[in-house]
Design a protein around this motif. Structure first.
Motif, PDB file in Angstrom:
ATOM      1  N   GLN A   1       1.113  -1.079  -0.027  1.00 12.53           N
ATOM      2  CA  GLN A   1      -0.109  -0.128  -0.527  1.00 12.53           C
ATOM      3  C   GLN A   1       0.776   1.490   0.102  1.00 12.53           C
ATOM      4  OE1 GLN A   1      -3.738  -0.332   3.597  1.00 12.53           O
ATOM      5  NE2 GLN A   1      -2.252  -2.206   3.689  1.00 12.53           N
ATOM      6  N   LEU A   2       2.395   1.241   0.313  1.00  8.77           N
ATOM      7  CA  LEU A   2       2.551   2.332   0.632  1.00  8.77           C
ATOM      8  C   LEU A   2       3.048   2.972  -0.905  1.00  8.77           C
ATOM      9  CD1 LEU A   2       5.847   1.385   2.570  1.00  8.77           C
ATOM     10  CD2 LEU A   2       3.665   2.324   3.002  1.00  8.77           C
ATOM     11  N   PRO A   3       3.058   2.501  -2.239  1.00  9.49           N
ATOM     12  CA  PRO A   3       2.815   3.620  -3.134  1.00  9.49           C
ATOM     13  C   PRO A   3       1.879   4.341  -3.291  1.00  9.49           C
ATOM     14  CG  PRO A   3       4.051   1.469  -4.408  1.00  9.49           C
ATOM     15  CD  PRO A   3       3.095   1.362  -2.327  1.00  9.49           C
ATOM     16  N   SER A   4       0.635   4.152  -2.798  1.00  8.20           N
ATOM     17  CA  SER A   4      -0.668   5.215  -2.576  1.00  8.20           C
ATOM     18  C   SER A   4      -0.282   5.976  -2.389  1.00  8.20           C
ATOM     19  CB  SER A   4      -2.005   3.608  -2.295  1.00  8.20           C
ATOM     20  OG  SER A   4      -1.704   3.886  -0.760  1.00  8.20           O
ATOM     21  N   LEU A   5       0.880   5.926  -0.788  1.00  8.38           N
ATOM     22  CA  LEU A   5       0.369   7.391  -0.099  1.00  8.38           C
ATOM     23  C   LEU A   5       1.649   8.261  -1.358  1.00  8.38           C
ATOM     24  CD1 LEU A   5       1.362   5.898   3.023  1.00  8.38           C
ATOM     25  CD2 LEU A   5      -0.726   6.687   2.394  1.00  8.38           C
ATOM     26  N   GLY A   6       2.233   7.550  -2.059  1.00 13.75           N
ATOM     27  CA  GLY A   6       3.617   8.342  -2.709  1.00 13.75           C
ATOM     28  C   GLY A   6       4.566   8.023  -2.909  1.00 13.75           C
ATOM     29  N   PHE A   7       4.674   7.518  -1.664  1.00 14.60           N
ATOM     30  CA  PHE A   7       6.509   6.866  -1.477  1.00 14.60           C
ATOM     31  C   PHE A   7       7.153   6.219  -2.775  1.00 14.60           C
ATOM     32  CE2 PHE A   7       4.657   7.189   2.597  1.00 14.60           C
ATOM     33  CZ  PHE A   7       5.833   7.929   3.333  1.00 14.60           C
ATOM     34  N   ASN A   8       8.265   6.596  -3.494  1.00 15.20           N
ATOM     35  CA  ASN A   8       9.111   5.993  -3.954  1.00 15.20           C
ATOM     36  C   ASN A   8      10.513   5.626  -3.710  1.00 15.20           C
ATOM     37  OD1 ASN A   8       9.717   8.207  -4.796  1.00 15.20           O
ATOM     38  ND2 ASN A   8       8.933   8.763  -5.971  1.00 15.20           N
ATOM     39  N   VAL A   9      10.968   5.946  -2.612  1.00 16.29           N
ATOM     40  CA  VAL A   9      12.081   6.008  -1.751  1.00 16.29           C
ATOM     41  C   VAL A   9      12.054   5.530  -0.075  1.00 16.29           C
ATOM     42  CG1 VAL A   9      14.615   6.726  -1.060  1.00 16.29           C
ATOM     43  CG2 VAL A   9      12.917   7.177  -3.494  1.00 16.29           C
ATOM     44  N   LEU A  10      11.686   3.992  -0.113  1.00 13.61           N
ATOM     45  CA  LEU A  10      12.660   3.823   1.298  1.00 13.61           C
ATOM     46  C   LEU A  10      13.759   2.850   1.337  1.00 13.61           C
ATOM     47  CD1 LEU A  10       9.279   1.429   1.157  1.00 13.61           C
ATOM     48  CD2 LEU A  10       9.782   3.353   1.718  1.00 13.61           C
ATOM     49  N   THR A  11      14.270   3.756   2.725  1.00 15.93           N
ATOM     50  CA  THR A  11      15.724   3.892   3.477  1.00 15.93           C
ATOM     51  C   THR A  11      14.895   2.452   4.533  1.00 15.93           C
ATOM     52  OG1 THR A  11      15.298   4.920   5.023  1.00 15.93           O
ATOM     53  CG2 THR A  11      16.401   5.872   2.724  1.00 15.93           C
ATOM     54  N   LEU A  12      16.161   1.577   4.256  1.00 18.09           N
ATOM     55  CA  LEU A  12      15.515   0.235   5.135  1.00 18.09           C
ATOM     56  C   LEU A  12      16.432  -0.149   6.108  1.00 18.09           C
ATOM     57  CD1 LEU A  12      14.335  -2.057   1.928  1.00 18.09           C
ATOM     58  CD2 LEU A  12      13.123  -0.319   3.520  1.00 18.09           C
ATOM     59  N   ALA A  13      17.237   0.941   5.930  1.00 19.73           N
ATOM     60  CA  ALA A  13      18.616   0.604   7.305  1.00 19.73           C
ATOM     61  C   ALA A  13      17.949   0.619   8.707  1.00 19.73           C
ATOM     62  CB  ALA A  13      20.585   1.317   7.058  1.00 19.73           C
ATOM     63  N   ASN A  14      17.676   0.294   9.601  1.00 19.12           N
ATOM     64  CA  ASN A  14      17.796   0.246  10.866  1.00 19.12           C
ATOM     65  C   ASN A  14      18.353  -0.563  11.816  1.00 19.12           C
ATOM     66  OD1 ASN A  14      14.898  -1.196  11.762  1.00 19.12           O
ATOM     67  ND2 ASN A  14      14.897   0.137   9.165  1.00 19.12           N
ATOM     68  N   ASN A  15      17.860  -0.300  13.246  1.00 22.51           N
ATOM     69  CA  ASN A  15      18.316  -1.142  14.080  1.00 22.51           C
ATOM     70  C   ASN A  15      17.230  -2.676  14.164  1.00 22.51           C
ATOM     71  OD1 ASN A  15      15.922   0.437  15.368  1.00 22.51           O
ATOM     72  ND2 ASN A  15      16.191  -0.417  16.955  1.00 22.51           N
ATOM     73  N   HIS A  16      15.373  -2.295  13.323  1.00 21.28           N
ATOM     74  CA  HIS A  16      15.324  -3.951  13.417  1.00 21.28           C
ATOM     75  C   HIS A  16      15.426  -4.157  11.900  1.00 21.28           C
ATOM     76  CE1 HIS A  16      12.885  -2.770  16.610  1.00 21.28           C
ATOM     77  NE2 HIS A  16      12.841  -1.375  16.651  1.00 21.28           N
ATOM     78  N   GLU A  17      16.398  -3.773  11.580  1.00 23.75           N
ATOM     79  CA  GLU A  17      16.900  -4.808  10.139  1.00 23.75           C
ATOM     80  C   GLU A  17      16.557  -6.259  10.482  1.00 23.75           C
ATOM     81  OE1 GLU A  17      19.453  -3.946   5.858  1.00 23.75           O
ATOM     82  OE2 GLU A  17      19.611  -2.836   7.818  1.00 23.75           O
ATOM     83  N   ASN A  18      17.128  -7.108  11.064  1.00 22.68           N
ATOM     84  CA  ASN A  18      16.789  -8.214  11.584  1.00 22.68           C
ATOM     85  C   ASN A  18      16.777  -9.350  12.470  1.00 22.68           C
ATOM     86  OD1 ASN A  18      19.018 -10.450  11.032  1.00 22.68           O
ATOM     87  ND2 ASN A  18      20.105 -10.449  12.251  1.00 22.68           N
TER      88      ASN A  18
ATOM     89  N   ASP B   1      11.044  -5.791  -4.135  1.00 22.38           N
ATOM     90  CA  ASP B   1      11.648  -4.911  -5.402  1.00 22.38           C
ATOM     91  C   ASP B   1      10.473  -5.782  -7.027  1.00 22.38           C
ATOM     92  OD1 ASP B   1      14.146  -4.975  -4.987  1.00 22.38           O
ATOM     93  OD2 ASP B   1      14.857  -7.153  -4.746  1.00 22.38           O
ATOM     94  N   LYS B   2       9.513  -6.799  -6.466  1.00 23.72           N
ATOM     95  CA  LYS B   2       8.425  -6.392  -7.301  1.00 23.72           C
ATOM     96  C   LYS B   2       7.385  -6.069  -7.747  1.00 23.72           C
ATOM     97  CE  LYS B   2       5.008 -10.258  -7.318  1.00 23.72           C
ATOM     98  NZ  LYS B   2       4.101 -11.227  -6.927  1.00 23.72           N
ATOM     99  N   MET B   3       7.949  -4.613  -6.518  1.00 20.54           N
ATOM    100  CA  MET B   3       7.029  -3.255  -6.830  1.00 20.54           C
ATOM    101  C   MET B   3       7.568  -2.734  -7.208  1.00 20.54           C
ATOM    102  SD  MET B   3       5.530  -2.824  -2.880  1.00 20.54           S
ATOM    103  CE  MET B   3       4.856  -1.524  -2.662  1.00 20.54           C
ATOM    104  N   ASN B   4       9.231  -2.938  -7.715  1.00 20.14           N
ATOM    105  CA  ASN B   4       9.817  -1.623  -8.343  1.00 20.14           C
ATOM    106  C   ASN B   4       9.923  -0.418  -7.382  1.00 20.14           C
ATOM    107  OD1 ASN B   4      10.172  -2.994 -10.689  1.00 20.14           O
ATOM    108  ND2 ASN B   4       8.325  -2.046 -11.491  1.00 20.14           N
ATOM    109  N   MET B   5      10.122  -1.032  -6.402  1.00 18.31           N
ATOM    110  CA  MET B   5       9.608   0.101  -5.248  1.00 18.31           C
ATOM    111  C   MET B   5      11.169   0.522  -4.995  1.00 18.31           C
ATOM    112  SD  MET B   5       8.737   2.555  -2.848  1.00 18.31           S
ATOM    113  CE  MET B   5       7.197   2.610  -2.943  1.00 18.31           C
ATOM    114  N   PHE B   6      12.146   1.268  -5.386  1.00 22.19           N
ATOM    115  CA  PHE B   6      13.671   2.482  -4.790  1.00 22.19           C
ATOM    116  C   PHE B   6      13.321   2.130  -3.245  1.00 22.19           C
ATOM    117  CE2 PHE B   6      16.757   4.428  -4.148  1.00 22.19           C
ATOM    118  CZ  PHE B   6      17.692   4.456  -4.654  1.00 22.19           C
ATOM    119  N   THR B   7      14.982   1.399  -2.846  1.00 24.42           N
ATOM    120  CA  THR B   7      15.409   0.557  -1.757  1.00 24.42           C
ATOM    121  C   THR B   7      16.945   1.082  -1.551  1.00 24.42           C
ATOM    122  OG1 THR B   7      15.636  -1.629  -2.097  1.00 24.42           O
ATOM    123  CG2 THR B   7      13.583  -0.067  -1.172  1.00 24.42           C
ATOM    124  N   SER B   8      16.906   1.286  -0.151  1.00 21.35           N
ATOM    125  CA  SER B   8      18.990   1.388  -0.035  1.00 21.35           C
ATOM    126  C   SER B   8      18.525   1.239   1.556  1.00 21.35           C
ATOM    127  CB  SER B   8      19.344   3.066  -0.930  1.00 21.35           C
ATOM    128  OG  SER B   8      20.414   3.229  -0.027  1.00 21.35           O
TER     129      SER B   8
END
Length: 396
Positions: free
Chosen positions: A115-132, A147-154
């Motif tokens: 649902q995140l693209p419906s809010l407009g998001f096109n870049v998500l950063t994923l590095a955080n203390n809950h990542e693992n 990746d399947k959604m073609n959402m840009f991540t880092s």
């Protein structure tokens, strides 16, 4: 002479006289526009930035089948522009890994990410203390979904080869290299997949030369393939406006490396913003934290009363990134902060994000947090917001 002949010659004589006159007087010649407007070399990219997307248990329980409903409706107009960036602090590993918004170990259903693209998001950063929080499987599931959604991540990587490359996104002819790091993770990352999580501090939470070298390598590589370098940093201490030594040291170092924009997160409350200028004159705009974009905790243990209250307040920043293709210089301008309150009522009901310019004391009195603190008032929140930012930041 025949008068008819004389009158017949008059037009010819007049025409001949006019020709001689205009030939000798260049002032009356039609002017040709020789100056053309020079093509501008400055490209602008409008950008929206939010804080942590921290999906917690009470929000899941309020949702209907994990659907957002009208939760974001009032802030959605502020999520606009070419780049819309958020920090997804919760893994989106799916039902098979156990849905959890409790106990500092988080995992969301796939529908949350979808649902995140419906809010407009096109870049998500994923590095955080809950990542693992769900190990390699959680990382893999999350990345495969985006990746399947073609959402840009880092900030979350599936191989060492991928970790060695700079994620780049292009908007309006400007290439953005986006890097993301975390201070640590809540659970140990196995040596067989340590490429997955990028750190900027060592195991003792020190900003050592080893990690400075990692940042330098990554930023220099990003500069080779992009015009603008953005770095997201999961850093600092939770529930405070005070900046830690490592926040300040890393910020100064990234500024000297030539980073253009730093986006901080993790404190779960608003923190200052500022422009820094390096020894070579390079300017970096720093957002230390925008608090929570999504959250659902009325108690907020490990915090004092003030920051239990400010846990409910986040911000959206709108700004313009200007890149001059001739000079290669980048500037950040038109910075505007829209604070908002994560509003919910008795027993976690009726969740919605309300821009502070639409907030009032009546709404504050109805907030579930008011039952725990008489200081959760419109005026106190307003004072806290205003004390954090100088005149360079427009508060909406």
């Amino acid at each position: 002479m025949n008068k008819k002949i004389i009158f017949a010659w008059i037009p010819v004589i007049c025409l001949f006289a006019l020709i001689l006159y205009f030939k000798n007087d260049p002032v009356v010649h039609p002017l040709k526009e020789t100056a053309t407007k020079a093509e501008t070399t400055e490209k602008e990219v409008t950008t929206s930035i939010t804080g942590d997307l921290l999906f917690e248990g009470p929000l899941y329980e309020w949702m209907d089948n994990y659907q957002f409903g009208n939760y974001f409706d009032q802030v959605k107009p502020y999520l606009k522009g070419d780049l819309i960036i958020g920090n997804q602090e919760v893994l989106v590993g799916g039902d098979e890994l156990g849905i959890s918004g409790w106990g500092y170990s988080f995992n969301a259903p796939y529908s949350i990410g979808e649902q995140l693209p419906s809010l407009g998001f096109n870049v998500l950063t994923l590095a955080n203390n809950h990542e693992n929080d769900r190990g390699l499987e959680g990382i893999t599931n999350t990345r495969q979904l985006f990746d399947k959604m073609n959402m840009f991540t880092s900030g979350m990587y599936l191989s060492q080869e991928e970790r060695n490359q700079t994620p780049v996104i292009e908007k309006n002819g400007v290439r953005f290299g986006v890097l993301a790091y975390t201070y640590s993770t809540n659970t140990y990352v196995g040596s067989d997949y340590d490429y997955a999580v990028p750190y900027f501090l060592d195991e003792n939470l020190q900003f050592t030369q080893e990690y400075k070298d990692i940042l330098k390598r990554d930023v220099e590589a990003a500069k080779q393939v992009s015009d603008v370098v953005i770095v997201a940093m999961h850093w600092g201490t939770e529930f405070t406006y005070e900046l830690t030594y490592t926040q300040q040291a890393a910020t100064e170092y990234l500024n000297e490396l030539g980073v253009d924009l730093i986006i901080g997160n993790h404190s779960h409350c608003l923190q200052p913003m500022e422009y820094l200028t390096s020894s070579t004159g390079h300017q970096t705009f720093v957002i230390y934290s925008l608090g929570n974009f999504v959250s659902a905790d009325v108690v907020v243990d490990r915090s004092n009363e003030l920051f239990k209250n400010m846990y409910q307040v986040g911000g959206i920043v709108n700004l313009t990134i200007c890149h001059d293709t001739a000079t290669k210089e980048t500037t950040i301008k038109n910075v505007a902060l829209t604070p908002f309150v994560n509003q919910y009522e008795n027993e976690y009901q009726n969740f919605r994000l309300i821009p502070f310019n639409q907030y009032n004391e009546t709404l504050a009195s109805q907030h579930y947090r008011r039952q725990y603190s008489d200081l959760f008032t419109y005026e106190v929140i307003k004072e806290q917001i205003e004390q954090l930012y100088d005149e360079s930041i427009m508060i909406n």
